[in-house]
Design an enzyme around this catalytic site. Structure first.
Site, mmCIF file in Angstrom:
data_model
loop_
_atom_site.group_PDB
_atom_site.id
_atom_site.type_symbol
_atom_site.label_atom_id
_atom_site.label_comp_id
_atom_site.label_asym_id
_atom_site.label_seq_id
_atom_site.Cartn_x
_atom_site.Cartn_y
_atom_site.Cartn_z
ATOM 1 N N GLY A 11 0.842 -1.181 0.000
ATOM 2 C CA GLY A 11 0.000 0.000 0.000
ATOM 3 C C GLY A 11 0.877 1.231 0.000
ATOM 4 O O GLY A 11 2.085 1.155 0.243
ATOM 5 N N GLY A 16 -0.184 1.585 6.628
ATOM 6 C CA GLY A 16 -0.166 0.698 7.788
ATOM 7 C C GLY A 16 0.409 -0.669 7.481
ATOM 8 O O GLY A 16 0.102 -1.657 8.163
ATOM 9 N N LYS A 17 1.275 -0.741 6.479
ATOM 10 C CA LYS A 17 1.832 -2.021 6.031
ATOM 11 C C LYS A 17 2.608 -2.739 7.134
ATOM 12 O O LYS A 17 2.377 -3.922 7.400
ATOM 13 C CB LYS A 17 2.753 -1.782 4.826
ATOM 14 C CG LYS A 17 2.072 -1.160 3.631
ATOM 15 C CD LYS A 17 3.031 -0.953 2.489
ATOM 16 C CE LYS A 17 4.100 0.091 2.785
ATOM 17 N NZ LYS A 17 3.538 1.451 2.931
ATOM 18 N N ASP A 86 6.583 -6.818 4.745
ATOM 19 C CA ASP A 86 5.760 -5.609 4.713
ATOM 20 C C ASP A 86 5.953 -4.825 3.408
ATOM 21 O O ASP A 86 5.667 -3.639 3.350
ATOM 22 C CB ASP A 86 6.004 -4.721 5.941
ATOM 23 C CG ASP A 86 7.387 -4.093 5.978
ATOM 24 O OD1 ASP A 86 8.227 -4.407 5.108
ATOM 25 O OD2 ASP A 86 7.646 -3.281 6.894
ATOM 26 N N ILE A 139 0.307 9.231 8.696
ATOM 27 C CA ILE A 139 1.671 9.754 8.586
ATOM 28 C C ILE A 139 1.963 10.709 9.732
ATOM 29 O O ILE A 139 3.026 10.669 10.355
ATOM 30 C CB ILE A 139 1.875 10.435 7.219
ATOM 31 C CG1 ILE A 139 1.921 9.388 6.111
ATOM 32 C CG2 ILE A 139 3.160 11.269 7.209
ATOM 33 C CD1 ILE A 139 1.870 9.955 4.710
#
Length: 207
Positions: A11, A16-17, A86, A139
């Site tokens: 993403g 939020g990986k 991730d 972020i």
């Protein structure tokens, strides 16, 4: 022979990986490979001047991710052991196509393919898709100094680039199963049921 799951969480910036990958690694008792971000010596300069520092930034990421991927191949994948990451190394093309131009882009793409074409690709991708307002909120919450001045237009374009990339992967890598999560609605951190639904989907592919 059924391949052991190689799971990648993907993403755009702030999706939020790493959080989701870490939660799943703990829940499923899997080793995790995390991308190197803050250790990149060019990242501060990149956010200050993307045109001047894009190539250095992207090459650092590519070389480090290549080394990480080679390590998990030998330690886990070649031994039939599942692993979660991730990121998908394909993200290098997503970002470099946005930041590099002309001859530098072509050189980079050639190097990318030389390094990665013969390496295993994830057979499960969890794609966290989120709109700009969600990414900006996340972020800001994690508080990385170098991301404070991130260009909103750049981030919006990355959202669109990721959508296009996932569509391309679905078409060109049919053996890869893509699970798309609506990051604006699904809160896998605060809502236990949301996380359990994601974990259940992954468990089904590991049976």
């Amino acid at each position: 022979m059924k391949l052991a799951p190689f799971i990648a969480v993907e993403g755009p910036i702030g999706a939020g990986k790493t959080t989701l990958a870490s939660m799943l690694a703990e829940e499923l008792q899997l080793p995790i490979m995390k991308e190197i971000v803050e250790e990149n010596p060019f990242i501060d300069k990149f956010y200050q001047n993307m045109d001047d520092w894009s190539f250095q930034l992207e090459m650092f990421f590519l070389c480090n991710r290549y080394k990480q991927l080679k390590d998990i191949v030998s330690e886990y994948i070649d031994k039939g052991k599942p692993v979660i990451s991730d990121y998908h190394i394909y993200k290098n093309l997503i970002f470099s196509d946005r930041t590099l131009k002309g001859n530098e882009r072509e050189k980079y793409r050639q190097i990318y393919h030389v390094l990665t074409d013969d390496l295993p690709k994830p057979n499960i991708i969890i794609y966290i898709r989120a709109e700009l307002h969600t990414l900006l909120k996340r972020i800001a919450k994690r508080g990385r100094t170098f991301e404070e001045g991130i260009d909103h237009n750049y981030l919006q374009q990355l959202i669109e680039d990721y959508d296009a990339a996932m569509t391309a992967l679905a078409a060109h890598e049919p053996s890869t199963h893509i699970i798309t999560i609506n990051g604006d609605v699904v809160d896998f951190v605060e809502n236990k049921e949301h996380f359990e639904e994601i974990a259940t989907q992954i468990k089904e592919f590991m049976e």
